[in-house]
Design a protein around this motif. Structure first.
Motif, PDB file in Angstrom:
ATOM      1  N   ARG A  61      -6.713  13.603  -4.506  1.00  0.00           N
ATOM      2  CA  ARG A  61      -7.331  14.920  -4.599  1.00  0.00           C
ATOM      3  C   ARG A  61      -6.722  15.792  -3.677  1.00  0.00           C
ATOM      4  N   SER A  62      -5.908  15.598  -2.887  1.00  0.00           N
ATOM      5  CA  SER A  62      -5.158  16.355  -1.928  1.00  0.00           C
ATOM      6  C   SER A  62      -4.607  17.741  -2.475  1.00  0.00           C
ATOM      7  N   ASP A  63      -4.174  17.549  -3.810  1.00  0.00           N
ATOM      8  CA  ASP A  63      -3.674  18.968  -4.329  1.00  0.00           C
ATOM      9  C   ASP A  63      -4.654  19.448  -5.276  1.00  0.00           C
ATOM     10  N   SER A  64      -6.011  19.238  -5.270  1.00  0.00           N
ATOM     11  CA  SER A  64      -7.081  19.709  -6.148  1.00  0.00           C
ATOM     12  C   SER A  64      -6.788  19.672  -7.404  1.00  0.00           C
ATOM     13  N   HIS A  65      -6.251  18.579  -7.774  1.00  0.00           N
ATOM     14  CA  HIS A  65      -6.085  18.328  -9.121  1.00  0.00           C
ATOM     15  C   HIS A  65      -5.685  16.679  -9.412  1.00  0.00           C
ATOM     16  N   PHE A  66      -6.778  16.065  -9.813  1.00  0.00           N
ATOM     17  CA  PHE A  66      -6.643  14.639 -10.028  1.00  0.00           C
ATOM     18  C   PHE A  66      -6.648  14.501 -11.617  1.00  0.00           C
ATOM     19  N   GLY A  67      -5.285  14.551 -12.027  1.00  0.00           N
ATOM     20  CA  GLY A  67      -4.741  14.580 -13.138  1.00  0.00           C
ATOM     21  C   GLY A  67      -4.826  13.160 -13.948  1.00  0.00           C
ATOM     22  N   ALA A  68      -4.680  13.286 -15.430  1.00  0.00           N
ATOM     23  CA  ALA A  68      -4.701  12.312 -16.077  1.00  0.00           C
ATOM     24  C   ALA A  68      -3.638  11.098 -15.804  1.00  0.00           C
ATOM     25  N   ARG A  69      -2.747  11.360 -15.543  1.00  0.00           N
ATOM     26  CA  ARG A  69      -1.616  10.299 -14.909  1.00  0.00           C
ATOM     27  C   ARG A  69      -2.002   9.523 -13.641  1.00  0.00           C
ATOM     28  N   GLU A  70      -2.632  10.481 -12.802  1.00  0.00           N
ATOM     29  CA  GLU A  70      -3.149   9.778 -11.372  1.00  0.00           C
ATOM     30  C   GLU A  70      -4.284   9.133 -11.626  1.00  0.00           C
ATOM     31  N   ARG A  71      -5.217   9.428 -12.688  1.00  0.00           N
ATOM     32  CA  ARG A  71      -6.436   8.637 -12.738  1.00  0.00           C
ATOM     33  C   ARG A  71      -6.104   7.341 -13.511  1.00  0.00           C
ATOM     34  N   ALA A  72      -5.148   7.326 -14.498  1.00  0.00           N
ATOM     35  CA  ALA A  72      -4.664   6.047 -15.117  1.00  0.00           C
ATOM     36  C   ALA A  72      -4.049   5.200 -14.304  1.00  0.00           C
ATOM     37  N   PHE A  73      -3.289   5.695 -13.419  1.00  0.00           N
ATOM     38  CA  PHE A  73      -2.532   4.683 -12.273  1.00  0.00           C
ATOM     39  C   PHE A  73      -3.726   4.203 -11.460  1.00  0.00           C
TER      40      PHE A  73
ATOM     41  N   VAL B  60       0.879  -1.291  -0.105  1.00  0.00           N
ATOM     42  CA  VAL B  60       0.181  -0.192   0.158  1.00  0.00           C
ATOM     43  C   VAL B  60       0.883   1.243  -0.023  1.00  0.00           C
ATOM     44  N   ALA B  61       1.881   1.444   0.990  1.00  0.00           N
ATOM     45  CA  ALA B  61       2.845   2.702   0.977  1.00  0.00           C
ATOM     46  C   ALA B  61       3.567   2.743  -0.312  1.00  0.00           C
ATOM     47  N   SER B  62       3.827   1.612  -1.113  1.00  0.00           N
ATOM     48  CA  SER B  62       4.674   1.629  -2.289  1.00  0.00           C
ATOM     49  C   SER B  62       3.714   2.444  -3.197  1.00  0.00           C
ATOM     50  N   VAL B  63       2.380   1.822  -3.365  1.00  0.00           N
ATOM     51  CA  VAL B  63       1.373   2.394  -4.604  1.00  0.00           C
ATOM     52  C   VAL B  63       1.329   3.807  -4.209  1.00  0.00           C
ATOM     53  N   LEU B  64       1.020   4.020  -2.798  1.00  0.00           N
ATOM     54  CA  LEU B  64       0.625   5.505  -2.539  1.00  0.00           C
ATOM     55  C   LEU B  64       1.961   6.417  -2.679  1.00  0.00           C
ATOM     56  N   CYS B  65       3.008   5.992  -2.518  1.00  0.00           N
ATOM     57  CA  CYS B  65       4.387   6.743  -2.945  1.00  0.00           C
ATOM     58  C   CYS B  65       4.406   7.157  -4.484  1.00  0.00           C
ATOM     59  N   SER B  66       4.091   5.943  -5.116  1.00  0.00           N
ATOM     60  CA  SER B  66       4.007   5.969  -6.830  1.00  0.00           C
ATOM     61  C   SER B  66       3.000   7.115  -6.984  1.00  0.00           C
ATOM     62  N   LEU B  67       1.556   6.785  -6.466  1.00  0.00           N
ATOM     63  CA  LEU B  67       0.677   7.806  -6.719  1.00  0.00           C
ATOM     64  C   LEU B  67       1.049   9.196  -6.516  1.00  0.00           C
ATOM     65  N   ALA B  68       1.771   9.555  -5.416  1.00  0.00           N
ATOM     66  CA  ALA B  68       1.974  11.009  -5.162  1.00  0.00           C
ATOM     67  C   ALA B  68       2.958  11.557  -6.167  1.00  0.00           C
ATOM     68  N   ASP B  69       3.664  10.574  -6.881  1.00  0.00           N
ATOM     69  CA  ASP B  69       4.762  11.104  -7.832  1.00  0.00           C
ATOM     70  C   ASP B  69       4.169  10.961  -9.320  1.00  0.00           C
ATOM     71  N   ALA B  70       2.758  10.460  -9.410  1.00  0.00           N
ATOM     72  CA  ALA B  70       2.465  10.179 -10.754  1.00  0.00           C
ATOM     73  C   ALA B  70       2.405  11.461 -11.636  1.00  0.00           C
ATOM     74  N   ASP B  71       2.227  12.355 -11.099  1.00  0.00           N
ATOM     75  CA  ASP B  71       2.044  13.493 -11.892  1.00  0.00           C
ATOM     76  C   ASP B  71       3.525  14.550 -12.285  1.00  0.00           C
ATOM     77  N   PHE B  72       4.563  13.815 -11.607  1.00  0.00           N
ATOM     78  CA  PHE B  72       6.000  14.576 -11.557  1.00  0.00           C
ATOM     79  C   PHE B  72       5.858  15.621 -10.914  1.00  0.00           C
ATOM     80  N   GLN B  73       5.042  15.931 -10.067  1.00  0.00           N
ATOM     81  CA  GLN B  73       4.872  17.183  -9.205  1.00  0.00           C
ATOM     82  C   GLN B  73       4.910  17.021  -7.719  1.00  0.00           C
ATOM     83  N   SER B  74       5.504  17.858  -7.093  1.00  0.00           N
ATOM     84  CA  SER B  74       5.466  17.699  -5.690  1.00  0.00           C
ATOM     85  C   SER B  74       4.957  18.847  -4.689  1.00  0.00           C
TER      86      SER B  74
END
Length: 112
Positions: free
Chosen positions: A85-97, A13-27
């Motif tokens: 949704r935490s950054d107020s933008h559920f982007g295409a890369r995040e949705r796909a992942f 779970v932690a690994s997936v969440l970390c990848s999801l946080a980086d999915a849009d290449f923005q921090s």
């Protein structure tokens, strides 16, 4: 009833969440705060944790995620939604992942 994740489940779970946080290449600080909150909810100790690389998740984590109980999957799905949704933008890369996880790991979509 609170679900206790096993160490193997926590790592997946932690690994997936970390990848999801980086999915849009923005921090974003809000994503980092949400990620930390989710990991604390699972009582996961981040000390020394090295996430499974995204290109290895299917081999190393998806089977574990698929075998989790329905309740744990719902909790995990909620965490993915909150993080996305935490950054107020559920982007295409995040949705796909997220869709990949939902489909390949038989995880229900929890939208709240």
């Amino acid at each position: 009833m609170e679900q206790k994740f096993t160490m193997e489940e926590q790592k997946a779970v932690a690994s997936v969440l970390c990848s999801l946080a980086d999915a849009d290449f923005q921090s974003h600080a809000s994503e980092e705060d949400c990620l930390i909150s989710c990991l604390k909810e699972m009582d996961f100790d981040m000390n020394g944790f090295v996430p499974i690389p995204r290109n290895e998740l299917q081999k190393q984590a998806y089977g574990t995620l698929k075998r989790m109980s329905k309740e744990k999957k719902r909790t995990f799905s909620r965490m993915m939604t909150q993080l996305s949704r935490s950054d107020s933008h559920f982007g295409a890369r995040e949705r796909a992942f997220v869709m990949e996880i939902l489909e390949l790991c038989d995880v229900p979509f929890v939208h709240r």
